[in-house]
Scaffold this motif. Structure first.
Motif, PDB file in Angstrom:
ATOM      1  N   MET A   7       0.646  -1.133  -0.002  1.00  0.00           N
ATOM      2  CA  MET A   7      -0.003  -0.109  -0.020  1.00  0.00           C
ATOM      3  C   MET A   7       0.918   1.170  -0.032  1.00  0.00           C
ATOM      4  N   VAL A   8       1.916   1.196   0.974  1.00  0.00           N
ATOM      5  CA  VAL A   8       2.762   2.497   0.903  1.00  0.00           C
ATOM      6  C   VAL A   8       3.436   2.569  -0.297  1.00  0.00           C
ATOM      7  N   SER A   9       3.807   1.523  -1.213  1.00  0.00           N
ATOM      8  CA  SER A   9       4.483   1.645  -2.285  1.00  0.00           C
ATOM      9  C   SER A   9       3.639   2.254  -3.261  1.00  0.00           C
ATOM     10  N   ARG A  10       2.427   1.781  -3.604  1.00  0.00           N
ATOM     11  CA  ARG A  10       1.292   2.366  -4.536  1.00  0.00           C
ATOM     12  C   ARG A  10       1.194   3.762  -4.131  1.00  0.00           C
ATOM     13  N   TRP A  11       1.004   4.252  -2.876  1.00  0.00           N
ATOM     14  CA  TRP A  11       0.876   5.528  -2.383  1.00  0.00           C
ATOM     15  C   TRP A  11       1.857   6.411  -2.909  1.00  0.00           C
ATOM     16  N   LEU A  12       3.040   6.061  -2.840  1.00  0.00           N
ATOM     17  CA  LEU A  12       4.329   6.572  -3.330  1.00  0.00           C
ATOM     18  C   LEU A  12       4.501   6.858  -4.713  1.00  0.00           C
ATOM     19  N   GLU A  13       4.018   5.811  -5.464  1.00  0.00           N
ATOM     20  CA  GLU A  13       3.989   5.804  -6.792  1.00  0.00           C
ATOM     21  C   GLU A  13       2.838   6.719  -7.401  1.00  0.00           C
ATOM     22  N   GLU A  14       1.717   6.965  -6.595  1.00  0.00           N
ATOM     23  CA  GLU A  14       0.709   7.583  -7.063  1.00  0.00           C
ATOM     24  C   GLU A  14       0.825   9.067  -6.826  1.00  0.00           C
ATOM     25  N   LEU A  15       1.619   9.267  -5.725  1.00  0.00           N
ATOM     26  CA  LEU A  15       1.932  10.851  -5.000  1.00  0.00           C
ATOM     27  C   LEU A  15       3.198  11.326  -6.035  1.00  0.00           C
ATOM     28  N   ARG A  16       3.862  10.387  -6.542  1.00  0.00           N
ATOM     29  CA  ARG A  16       5.368  10.966  -7.360  1.00  0.00           C
ATOM     30  C   ARG A  16       5.166  12.320  -8.007  1.00  0.00           C
TER      31      ARG A  16
END
Length: 84
Positions: free
Chosen positions: A46-55
């Motif tokens: 989930m953190v990985s997806r959030w970071l990718e979306e927030l990049r």
């Protein structure tokens, strides 16, 4: 709120004698450990997806900060008569 942070492991961990060893992990403990492992994996994903979306937003924010810093530096030095 308390957190369960692991403490540093001691250098010398004594072994249990055979009378104190659990030969088979009870099913309820194995299920709980599997659930915790799954929870940890899901949180990491989930953190990985959030970071990718927030990049894109983080990159835009970083650009804004650099741009404002450069403008502030320019204004400070362009308006300072001792720097000419």
């Amino acid at each position: 709120m308390t957190t369960n942070t692991p403490s540093a492991l001691p250098e010398n961990i004594p072994e249990l004698d055979l009378s104190n060893r659990i030969l088979e992990v009870p099913e309820r403990i194995a299920v709980a450990l599997d659930a915790r492992s799954l929870e940890k994996t899901m949180l990491a994903e989930m953190v990985s997806r959030w970071l990718e979306e927030l990049r894109p937003e983080m990159e835009r924010m970083a650009q804004d900060i650099v741009q404002r810093s450069a403008e502030a530096y320019w204004l400070q030095h362009a308006c300072d008569p001792t720097r000419r």
